[in-house]
Scaffold this motif. Structure first.
Motif, short mmCIF file in Angstrom:
data_model
loop_
_atom_site.label_atom_id
_atom_site.label_comp_id
_atom_site.label_asym_id
_atom_site.label_seq_id
_atom_site.Cartn_x
_atom_site.Cartn_y
_atom_site.Cartn_z
N PHE A 1 7.60 -0.65 14.34
CA PHE A 1 7.59 -0.79 12.89
C PHE A 1 8.93 -1.27 12.35
O PHE A 1 10.00 -0.92 12.86
N GLY A 2 8.84 -2.06 11.30
CA GLY A 2 10.03 -2.44 10.56
C GLY A 2 10.41 -1.36 9.56
O GLY A 2 9.68 -0.38 9.40
N PRO A 3 11.53 -1.53 8.86
CA PRO A 3 12.01 -0.52 7.92
C PRO A 3 11.24 -0.49 6.62
O PRO A 3 11.37 0.46 5.84
N LEU B 1 4.90 -1.62 5.10
CA LEU B 1 5.43 -1.60 6.45
C LEU B 1 4.76 -2.67 7.30
O LEU B 1 3.54 -2.85 7.23
#
Lengths: 111, 116
Positions: free
Chosen positions: A102-104, A91
């Motif tokens: 946060f990104g996926p 992450l």
């Protein structure tokens, strides 16, 4: 607006190969973080970039792991000679002040 | 070193029931405190945060959390759970002496299941 993006979303590799994971933070965010989420270890901090300061690498588990951030924006996490225990979701997060977005994540599977 | 404990790995509640997720931390002073939610296949989303001041903080999606210094706790609550709240919830702490936007230490998470 655009959030944190990561690529690839999934990566399957063979043990011993090198992999590169990419993170595009939110524009204007000066701080960028990498975390690892695995079944056995939960969510672990890996590395942190803040502006032009030297990165905090205190969470990197071994010297096979490295990361760079070019131009204060995009970051690449590199894992050399991957091992099966490197399998996890990686992450990326970025922040401007105090909230981390946060990104996926990138799901890495090492066969 | 700071640490976070979420004693409940799994919790199941009925839709409409109240919810409380527990979080205890270990730190020399009052850390920055966060609750994140992670839905399947999604990244982490911040629900709420506490830095200082009023110990009862309101967050998104109807969640609130109360900081109790004497108990080193920061429990998350919701008065009436919706089926869409089913997800994994993480408590996290940050070091206030290096700023709130620094590396976080996470608990192991609580998986919430909502029964219809």
């Amino acid at each position: 607006g655009a959030g944190v993006s990561q690529s690839p979303s999934n990566k399957v590799t063979e043990k011993g190969k090198d992999v590169e994971l990419r993170c595009d933070p939110i524009s204007g965010h000066t701080a960028l973080y990498w975390y690892r989420q695995s079944l056995g270890q939960g969510l672990e901090f890996l590395i942190y970039f803040q502006g032009n300061s030297a990165p905090d690498k205190s969470g990197l588990p071994s010297d096979r792991f490295s990361a760079e951030r070019t131009g204060g924006s995009v970051s690449t996490l590199t894992i050399q000679r991957t091992q099966q225990e490197d399998s996890a979701v990686y992450l990326c997060a970025s922040s401007a002040v105090d909230e981390q977005f946060f990104g996926p994540g990138t799901r890495l599977t090492v066969l | 070193a700071q640490s976070v404990t979420q004693p409940d790995i799994h919790i199941t509640v009925s839709e409409g029931a109240s919810l409380e997720l527990r979080c205890n931390y270990s730190y020399g002073a009052t850390p920055y405190l966060f609750w994140y939610v992670q839905s399947p296949g999604q990244g982490l989303q911040l629900l709420l945060k506490y830095f200082s001041g009023d110990t009862l903080v309101q967050g998104i999606k109807g969640f609130e959390a109360e900081f109790k210094r004497s108990q080193s706790s920061f429990n998350l609550r919701k008065p009436s759970v919706h089926w869409s709240d089913a997800a994994e919830y993480f408590c996290a702490v940050g070091d206030p002496f290096t700023g709130g936007g620094n590396k976080l230490t996470f608990g192991t998470g609580t998986q919430l299941k909502v029964e219809l």
